[in-house]
Scaffold this active site. Sequence first.
Site, PDB file in Angstrom:
ATOM      1  N   ARG A   1     -10.133   0.106 -15.756  1.00 56.87           N
ATOM      2  CA  ARG A   1      -9.095   1.089 -16.058  1.00 56.87           C
ATOM      3  C   ARG A   1      -9.382   1.850 -17.336  1.00 56.87           C
ATOM      4  NH1 ARG A   1      -5.072  -2.740 -15.364  1.00 56.87           N
ATOM      5  NH2 ARG A   1      -6.076  -3.073 -13.399  1.00 56.87           N
TER       6      ARG A   1
ATOM      7  N   ARG B   1      -5.134   7.674 -16.487  1.00 57.86           N
ATOM      8  CA  ARG B   1      -4.992   6.450 -15.708  1.00 57.86           C
ATOM      9  C   ARG B   1      -4.675   6.768 -14.256  1.00 57.86           C
ATOM     10  NH1 ARG B   1      -2.778   1.008 -16.458  1.00 57.86           N
ATOM     11  NH2 ARG B   1      -2.947   0.096 -14.396  1.00 57.86           N
TER      12      ARG B   1
ATOM     13  N   ASP C   1      -4.752   0.763 -20.332  1.00 58.35           N
ATOM     14  CA  ASP C   1      -3.666  -0.134 -19.983  1.00 58.35           C
ATOM     15  C   ASP C   1      -2.828  -0.338 -21.235  1.00 58.35           C
ATOM     16  OD1 ASP C   1      -2.752  -1.581 -17.851  1.00 58.35           O
ATOM     17  OD2 ASP C   1      -4.204  -3.199 -18.043  1.00 58.35           O
TER      18      ASP C   1
END
Length: 167
Positions: free
Chosen positions: A94, A84, A97
């Site tokens: 992303r 990340r 998460d």
Amino acid sequence: MLVRAYIGLGSNLQNPLFQIQNALVALGQIPQTELVRHSRLYRSRPMGPVDQPDFVNAVAALDTQLDAYALLSELQSIEQQQGRVRGVLRWGPRTLDLDLLLYGDEQITTEQLTIPHPGLLQRSFVLHPLYEIVPDLQFASGELLAELAKNHPDDELEILDAAEIHR
Ligand code: ROI
């Protein structure tokens, strides 16, 4: 003390299915914590203003002896281990998460942490997986998860079947 916590998982980069499956394994390895169960994996349309790939989302239930901040820090280190990069683009794509959605019945509002997670009650890709694993959940506010889920259409959600997951 053992606290039941719920985690929202999301990924839309670098093989999202793989990212979510890896993250579920990692959640099971957090110290003083047990992965109780998790939802099926869902494909969802990206929410927000940025044009980006579809997401894979899921929700997991943990029983933990960690306090909320220690648990948050474990989640952040899993996010980092899985590549990340934070803060590049708000609302952007992303790799992973991990959102701390609920921590027992606690309500926490500090700089690091807002629980219940503020986005939780508006996002069908959180509400429906959560409803799948805890259909009788009642929030500390008195609201019923079942009511919220009913009021948030799931038409943009697709359950990933085993064939797809193992492909
Ligand atoms: N959209 C979906 N469908 N799933 C997510 O997990 C998700 N996470 C985000 C934003 C970019 C807001 N949109 C999302 O952070």
